[in-house]
Scaffold this motif. Structure first.
Motif, PDB file in Angstrom:
ATOM      1  N   VAL A  18       2.230   1.663  -3.517  1.00 26.46           N
ATOM      2  CA  VAL A  18       1.311   2.164  -4.480  1.00 26.46           C
ATOM      3  C   VAL A  18       0.801   3.737  -4.084  1.00 26.46           C
ATOM      4  O   VAL A  18       0.644   4.467  -5.200  1.00 26.46           O
ATOM      5  CB  VAL A  18      -0.003   1.352  -4.258  1.00 26.46           C
ATOM      6  CG1 VAL A  18      -1.124   1.897  -5.025  1.00 26.46           C
ATOM      7  CG2 VAL A  18       0.330  -0.061  -4.800  1.00 26.46           C
ATOM      8  N   LEU A  19       0.990   4.000  -3.093  1.00 21.34           N
ATOM      9  CA  LEU A  19       0.469   5.370  -2.679  1.00 21.34           C
ATOM     10  C   LEU A  19       1.594   6.572  -2.846  1.00 21.34           C
ATOM     11  O   LEU A  19       1.264   7.681  -2.623  1.00 21.34           O
ATOM     12  CB  LEU A  19      -0.133   5.540  -1.279  1.00 21.34           C
ATOM     13  CG  LEU A  19      -1.627   4.834  -0.928  1.00 21.34           C
ATOM     14  CD1 LEU A  19      -1.830   4.878   0.499  1.00 21.34           C
ATOM     15  CD2 LEU A  19      -2.486   5.478  -2.003  1.00 21.34           C
ATOM     16  N   LEU A  30      -7.811  12.233   4.761  1.00 17.78           N
ATOM     17  CA  LEU A  30      -7.245  10.897   5.289  1.00 17.78           C
ATOM     18  C   LEU A  30      -8.101  10.226   6.340  1.00 17.78           C
ATOM     19  O   LEU A  30      -8.456   9.122   6.549  1.00 17.78           O
ATOM     20  CB  LEU A  30      -5.754  10.724   5.481  1.00 17.78           C
ATOM     21  CG  LEU A  30      -5.152  10.832   4.362  1.00 17.78           C
ATOM     22  CD1 LEU A  30      -3.533  11.051   4.702  1.00 17.78           C
ATOM     23  CD2 LEU A  30      -5.080   9.692   3.252  1.00 17.78           C
ATOM     24  N   LEU A  67       0.767  -0.995   0.099  1.00 12.55           N
ATOM     25  CA  LEU A  67      -0.162   0.059  -0.058  1.00 12.55           C
ATOM     26  C   LEU A  67       0.862   1.261  -0.027  1.00 12.55           C
ATOM     27  O   LEU A  67       0.503   2.226  -0.748  1.00 12.55           O
ATOM     28  CB  LEU A  67      -0.724   0.058   1.336  1.00 12.55           C
ATOM     29  CG  LEU A  67      -1.864   1.086   1.366  1.00 12.55           C
ATOM     30  CD1 LEU A  67      -2.793   1.224   0.153  1.00 12.55           C
ATOM     31  CD2 LEU A  67      -2.777   1.176   2.673  1.00 12.55           C
ATOM     32  N   LEU A  68       1.858   1.034   0.652  1.00 10.32           N
ATOM     33  CA  LEU A  68       2.977   2.402   0.899  1.00 10.32           C
ATOM     34  C   LEU A  68       3.471   2.613  -0.626  1.00 10.32           C
ATOM     35  O   LEU A  68       3.463   3.831  -1.099  1.00 10.32           O
ATOM     36  CB  LEU A  68       4.149   2.095   1.851  1.00 10.32           C
ATOM     37  CG  LEU A  68       4.857   3.261   2.228  1.00 10.32           C
ATOM     38  CD1 LEU A  68       4.074   4.114   2.944  1.00 10.32           C
ATOM     39  CD2 LEU A  68       5.976   2.810   2.848  1.00 10.32           C
ATOM     40  N   TYR A 123       0.123  14.972  -4.769  1.00 11.52           N
ATOM     41  CA  TYR A 123      -1.112  15.536  -4.200  1.00 11.52           C
ATOM     42  C   TYR A 123      -0.408  16.719  -2.995  1.00 11.52           C
ATOM     43  O   TYR A 123      -0.883  17.822  -2.782  1.00 11.52           O
ATOM     44  CB  TYR A 123      -2.111  14.821  -3.534  1.00 11.52           C
ATOM     45  CG  TYR A 123      -3.223  15.248  -2.835  1.00 11.52           C
ATOM     46  CD1 TYR A 123      -4.518  15.884  -3.427  1.00 11.52           C
ATOM     47  CD2 TYR A 123      -3.295  15.507  -1.304  1.00 11.52           C
ATOM     48  CE1 TYR A 123      -5.109  16.528  -2.791  1.00 11.52           C
ATOM     49  CE2 TYR A 123      -4.164  15.881  -0.725  1.00 11.52           C
ATOM     50  CZ  TYR A 123      -5.278  16.400  -1.205  1.00 11.52           C
ATOM     51  OH  TYR A 123      -6.178  17.121  -0.554  1.00 11.52           O
ATOM     52  N   LYS A 178       3.370   7.825  -5.068  1.00  7.18           N
ATOM     53  CA  LYS A 178       3.466   8.807  -6.099  1.00  7.18           C
ATOM     54  C   LYS A 178       2.186   9.495  -6.189  1.00  7.18           C
ATOM     55  O   LYS A 178       2.118  10.816  -6.168  1.00  7.18           O
ATOM     56  CB  LYS A 178       3.610   7.917  -7.537  1.00  7.18           C
ATOM     57  CG  LYS A 178       3.727   9.059  -8.968  1.00  7.18           C
ATOM     58  CD  LYS A 178       4.934   9.584  -9.176  1.00  7.18           C
ATOM     59  CE  LYS A 178       5.014  10.267 -10.277  1.00  7.18           C
ATOM     60  NZ  LYS A 178       6.295  11.136 -10.439  1.00  7.18           N
ATOM     61  N   PRO A 179       1.134   9.166  -6.250  1.00  7.94           N
ATOM     62  CA  PRO A 179      -0.381   9.856  -6.102  1.00  7.94           C
ATOM     63  C   PRO A 179      -0.204  10.731  -4.935  1.00  7.94           C
ATOM     64  O   PRO A 179      -0.787  12.037  -4.973  1.00  7.94           O
ATOM     65  CB  PRO A 179      -1.458   9.039  -6.343  1.00  7.94           C
ATOM     66  CG  PRO A 179      -0.877   7.802  -5.777  1.00  7.94           C
ATOM     67  CD  PRO A 179       0.476   7.511  -6.156  1.00  7.94           C
ATOM     68  N   LEU A 180       0.059  10.083  -3.908  1.00  9.42           N
ATOM     69  CA  LEU A 180      -0.086  10.926  -2.425  1.00  9.42           C
ATOM     70  C   LEU A 180       1.043  12.175  -2.468  1.00  9.42           C
ATOM     71  O   LEU A 180       0.871  13.046  -1.958  1.00  9.42           O
ATOM     72  CB  LEU A 180      -0.182   9.968  -1.228  1.00  9.42           C
ATOM     73  CG  LEU A 180      -0.379  10.767  -0.007  1.00  9.42           C
ATOM     74  CD1 LEU A 180      -1.644  11.277   0.189  1.00  9.42           C
ATOM     75  CD2 LEU A 180      -0.162   9.791   1.409  1.00  9.42           C
TER      76      LEU A 180
END
Length: 229
Positions: free
Chosen positions: A18-19, A185, A15-16, A26, A21-23
């Motif tokens: 995966v997130l 979040l 999960l880390l 943002y 780039k987008p997080l």
């Protein structure tokens, strides 16, 4: 370690990754003051906070002013949490009439939550009133985390802005961190908890029958009150 533990670690790192780039994209837009998708909904609240607190978001600070603002902000949070714990016996939202937390435990907890360590040496609802947990500990979960994010962003700006003397505005960074990052979040995580039936109530503790009986054997103790092995 058990297989379930390894599975949880694997899911966490997946999960880390995966997130990242987008997080990260943002968060960069949030701290750069660029449109991030929530501006229309939260922009008016952000501007209201600035006006109410007398903050000029466009006014940048040098590192000394930034550090001073950060220290004073967290010192105030520390004192507020300490005071809430010591005075909770006289304050509302205390259905089981819990008394004041001891000075040592109150100070330890206040420092812990002000530094975003969140180390707890007490028994949850058996020690803290609902008001202390909500207005003190939960608020600090947001403010101390936002303060830490702000310091990290200021450090990055200091590295990037080699020929500039300013590193941003602490108040702006903290407000934007809370409104655009931590609150969304927390909303997602809160919905996940609610979907699993996690209880949240202002009433006092309830005694409920268990679906499956549990056998408990009291430990044998000697005359001094110590367990006998």
């Amino acid at each position: 370690m058990t297989g379930n533990a390894w599975l949880q670690i694997g899911l966490f790192f997946t999960l880390l990754l995966v997130l990242v780039k987008p997080l990260g994209w943002y968060m960069a837009r949030v701290y750069e003051g660029k449109p991030c998708g929530l501006d229309r909904a939260l922009g008016p609240l952000e501007r209201l906070i600035y006006r109410a607190c007398g903050v000029k978001p466009e006014e940048e600070m040098d590192w000394k002013t930034y550090a001073k603002a950060m220290i004073l902000f967290n010192l105030f949070g520390l004192l507020a949490v300490y005071a809430l714990q010591r005075l909770q016996g006289f304050l509302p939202l205390n259905p089981i009439h819990l008394g004041a937390v001891s000075p040592e435990s109150a100070f330890n907890t206040a420092v812990s939550f002000a530094t975003n360590t969140n180390w707890q040496s007490y028994g949850g609802e058996a020690t803290m009133s609902y008001l202390t947990q909500m207005a003190g500990l939960t608020v600090q979960n947001f403010l101390s985390a936002a303060s830490g994010l702000a310091v990290l962003v200021a450090l990055i700006r200091g590295i990037v802005r080699r020929e500039q003397k300013t590193i941003g505005n602490f108040w702006t960074d903290t407000v934007r961190g809370v409104l655009y990052i931590l609150l969304p979040l927390s909303l997602v995580l809160a919905l996940a908890l609610v979907s699993q039936g996690v209880v949240q109530t202002f009433s006092g503790p309830k005694t409920v029958p268990l679906l499956q009986s549990v056998t408990y054997q009291s430990p044998v103790i000697d005359a001094a009150g110590k367990p006998v092995l």
